[in-house]
Design a protein around this motif. Structure first.
Motif, PDB file in Angstrom:
ATOM      1  N   TYR A   1      48.706  13.327  25.039  1.00  0.00           N
ATOM      2  CA  TYR A   1      50.025  12.770  24.703  1.00  0.00           C
ATOM      3  C   TYR A   1      50.305  12.912  23.212  1.00  0.00           C
ATOM      4  CZ  TYR A   1      53.660   9.229  23.937  1.00  0.00           C
ATOM      5  OH  TYR A   1      54.808   8.575  23.553  1.00  0.00           O
ATOM      6  N   VAL A   2      49.320  12.580  22.384  1.00  0.00           N
ATOM      7  CA  VAL A   2      49.492  12.712  20.938  1.00  0.00           C
ATOM      8  C   VAL A   2      49.721  14.176  20.568  1.00  0.00           C
ATOM      9  CG1 VAL A   2      48.324  12.492  18.704  1.00  0.00           C
ATOM     10  CG2 VAL A   2      48.211  10.620  20.368  1.00  0.00           C
TER      11      VAL A   2
ATOM     12  N   VAL B   1      61.293  15.206  13.857  1.00  0.00           N
ATOM     13  CA  VAL B   1      59.948  15.403  13.303  1.00  0.00           C
ATOM     14  C   VAL B   1      59.363  14.070  12.845  1.00  0.00           C
ATOM     15  CG1 VAL B   1      58.552  16.687  11.646  1.00  0.00           C
ATOM     16  CG2 VAL B   1      60.677  17.699  12.505  1.00  0.00           C
ATOM     17  N   LYS B   2      60.149  13.322  12.086  1.00  0.00           N
ATOM     18  CA  LYS B   2      59.673  12.039  11.559  1.00  0.00           C
ATOM     19  C   LYS B   2      59.380  11.046  12.689  1.00  0.00           C
ATOM     20  CE  LYS B   2      62.228  12.618   7.225  1.00  0.00           C
ATOM     21  NZ  LYS B   2      63.360  12.139   6.385  1.00  0.00           N
ATOM     22  N   ALA B   3      60.273  10.989  13.677  1.00  0.00           N
ATOM     23  CA  ALA B   3      60.095  10.040  14.783  1.00  0.00           C
ATOM     24  C   ALA B   3      58.882  10.412  15.635  1.00  0.00           C
ATOM     25  CB  ALA B   3      61.354   9.991  15.640  1.00  0.00           C
ATOM     26  N   ALA B   4      58.704  11.714  15.888  1.00  0.00           N
ATOM     27  CA  ALA B   4      57.554  12.158  16.680  1.00  0.00           C
ATOM     28  C   ALA B   4      56.255  11.857  15.940  1.00  0.00           C
ATOM     29  CB  ALA B   4      57.668  13.653  16.975  1.00  0.00           C
TER      30      ALA B   4
ATOM     31  N   LYS C   1      51.369   8.548  15.436  1.00  0.00           N
ATOM     32  CA  LYS C   1      50.491   7.693  14.628  1.00  0.00           C
ATOM     33  C   LYS C   1      50.314   6.324  15.271  1.00  0.00           C
ATOM     34  CE  LYS C   1      50.140   5.370  10.150  1.00  0.00           C
ATOM     35  NZ  LYS C   1      50.823   5.058   8.877  1.00  0.00           N
ATOM     36  N   ASN C   2      51.418   5.735  15.737  1.00  0.00           N
ATOM     37  CA  ASN C   2      51.338   4.423  16.374  1.00  0.00           C
ATOM     38  C   ASN C   2      50.527   4.467  17.669  1.00  0.00           C
ATOM     39  OD1 ASN C   2      52.875   3.303  14.357  1.00  0.00           O
ATOM     40  ND2 ASN C   2      54.796   3.394  15.486  1.00  0.00           N
ATOM     41  N   SER C   3      50.659   5.558  18.418  1.00  0.00           N
ATOM     42  CA  SER C   3      49.900   5.696  19.666  1.00  0.00           C
ATOM     43  C   SER C   3      48.405   5.804  19.384  1.00  0.00           C
ATOM     44  CB  SER C   3      50.380   6.925  20.436  1.00  0.00           C
ATOM     45  OG  SER C   3      51.722   6.757  20.863  1.00  0.00           O
TER      46      SER C   3
ATOM     47  N   ILE D   1      46.837   4.490  16.795  1.00  0.00           N
ATOM     48  CA  ILE D   1      46.389   3.178  16.312  1.00  0.00           C
ATOM     49  C   ILE D   1      46.258   2.180  17.464  1.00  0.00           C
ATOM     50  CG2 ILE D   1      47.017   1.184  14.899  1.00  0.00           C
ATOM     51  CD1 ILE D   1      48.320   3.168  12.930  1.00  0.00           C
ATOM     52  N   THR D   2      47.271   2.155  18.328  1.00  0.00           N
ATOM     53  CA  THR D   2      47.308   1.160  19.412  1.00  0.00           C
ATOM     54  C   THR D   2      46.641   1.645  20.688  1.00  0.00           C
ATOM     55  OG1 THR D   2      49.467   1.970  20.232  1.00  0.00           O
ATOM     56  CG2 THR D   2      49.498   0.278  18.502  1.00  0.00           C
ATOM     57  N   GLU D   3      46.351   2.967  20.761  1.00  0.00           N
ATOM     58  CA  GLU D   3      45.810   3.590  21.972  1.00  0.00           C
ATOM     59  C   GLU D   3      46.734   3.315  23.159  1.00  0.00           C
ATOM     60  OE1 GLU D   3      41.772   2.451  22.592  1.00  0.00           O
ATOM     61  OE2 GLU D   3      41.054   3.466  20.791  1.00  0.00           O
ATOM     62  N   ASN D   4      48.020   3.355  22.885  1.00  0.00           N
ATOM     63  CA  ASN D   4      49.042   3.052  23.893  1.00  0.00           C
ATOM     64  C   ASN D   4      49.971   4.247  24.070  1.00  0.00           C
ATOM     65  OD1 ASN D   4      50.474   1.446  25.757  1.00  0.00           O
ATOM     66  ND2 ASN D   4      51.965   0.919  24.171  1.00  0.00           N
ATOM     67  N   ILE D   5      50.282   4.532  25.324  1.00  0.00           N
ATOM     68  CA  ILE D   5      51.172   5.668  25.597  1.00  0.00           C
ATOM     69  C   ILE D   5      52.504   5.126  25.954  1.00  0.00           C
ATOM     70  CG2 ILE D   5      51.595   7.661  27.125  1.00  0.00           C
ATOM     71  CD1 ILE D   5      48.589   8.013  27.208  1.00  0.00           C
TER      72      ILE D   5
END
Length: 341
Positions: free
Chosen positions: A290-291, A325-328, A333-335, A337-341
């Motif tokens: 996903y990342v 680009v910035k949003a992706a 990065k957040n995914s 850190i949180t290991e969340n999809i």
């Protein structure tokens, strides 16, 4: 869009198929951000013509010869949802680049909004989500050796090559420093899975590349845009699809590619569960894929944005792609850190 002259093309079609040039109509089709597609109308049939975009060339992503060969191979493999190729012309003297012509599949394409006059409810989206994943699974389970599809890719080391390749593309296309994209690139390099799977993959699988049946909006007639299709790891394909599979609480800018954020659609977790149930593959490391998909979406947007910045593409939509680009990058990065999809 730069204007093309079609007189030479009409003469070529007359030579190849004996079509009367005076009866051929050609017009641009709206839609994607990448290769250019034109409708070729004759008195009896409609065809689609594909050629690369103008200006800044992005690696081999716009290889018309290869895309045509992919369609030929899929026909040999008996895949029913790929358009039939009609003509490949490699000489650049007619349209300024190689191009190919394929059958035009009549139907509905869902882009960033529901087309005028089209009715689609929550139940329809639920069924469309399922049928979309069934179509992806069918592609991933195609027989590779007897069909010759195996010759279209190099599955060994595919994931490693993709990570390094997209990281390099980003470095070459970057127009400003975006820390989240840089950090995601490094994380991907450090977390490449040991195990790889092998299947035929599309690499740009989302709603706006599906042609839907007007009589039943949940049925898929064809899958389009095969320019990045190859033999590789199906989970990389799934990861890209998940990155495009926007949900209602995602940033608005990431909803511009897919209508999966509307009520009734599967969530990303439901997509993963359905694919897990029917694929037979190990999805325990799906976060990596996903990342990667998010990073890839960001790189593609960055590449097109660079063409815009260089003055090689005037489409006003391209100006906003730097925000993609910035949003992706931020979501990746957040995914992580949180290991969340």
């Amino acid at each position: 869009m730069k204007e093309l002259e079609f007189d030479k093309l009409k003469d070529l079609l007359h030579e190849k198929f004996n079509w009367d040039p005076s009866t051929i109509e050609i017009k641009a089709l709206s839609g994607g951000f990448s290769n250019l597609t034109f409708l070729v109308q004759t008195p009896t049939h409609r065809y689609a013509l594909r050629r690369p975009p103008f200006g800044y060339q992005i690696s081999s992503a716009h290889d018309m010869v290869r895309e045509s060969n992919v369609l030929e191979a899929l026909q040999r493999a008996g895949y029913s949802k790929s358009p039939k190729p009609v003509l490949l012309f490699e000489d650049e003297t007619v349209l300024g680049s190689p191009f190919f012509i394929m059958e035009f599949v009549e139907g509905i394409v869902l882009r960033n909004k529901i087309p005028q006059g089209v009715q689609i409810n929550e139940s329809d989206f639920q069924n469309l989500s399922k049928h979309t994943l069934d179509t992806l699974l069918e592609l991933h389970h195609l027989e590779l050796n007897r069909s010759g599809l195996i010759n279209l890719g190099k599955p060994e080391g595919y994931v490693n090559r993709q990570v390094l390749g997209w990281a390099d593309r980003y470095s070459r296309a970057a127009t400003e420093v975006i820390p989240e994209m840089e950090k995601t690139s490094e994380w991907l390099k450090l977390n490449i899975p040991d195990q790889e799977n092998v299947g035929f993959i599309h690499n740009d699988f989302k709603y706006d590349n599906l042609v839907l049946d007007p009589k039943n909006i949940t049925e898929i007639k064809a899958l389009l845009d095969w320019e990045m299709a190859t033999v590789g790891d199906p989970l990389m394909d799934l990861g890209t699809s998940l990155a495009y599979w926007a949900e209602s609480d995602d940033p608005e800018i990431l909803k511009m590619f897919n209508l999966t954020h509307l009520p009734g659609n599967f969530t990303r977790k439901e997509v993963i569960s359905y694919y897990d149930l029917h694929s037979g593959l190990d999805l325990s490391n799906i976060l990596f894929y996903y990342v990667f998909g998010l990073f890839k979406v960001g790189v593609i947007a960055q590449q097109i944005y660079k063409r815009y910045k260089l003055g090689q593409a005037a489409d006003p939509r391209f100006a906003a792609l730097i925000e993609v680009v910035k949003a992706a990058g931020k979501k990746a990065k957040n995914s992580i850190i949180t290991e969340n999809i």
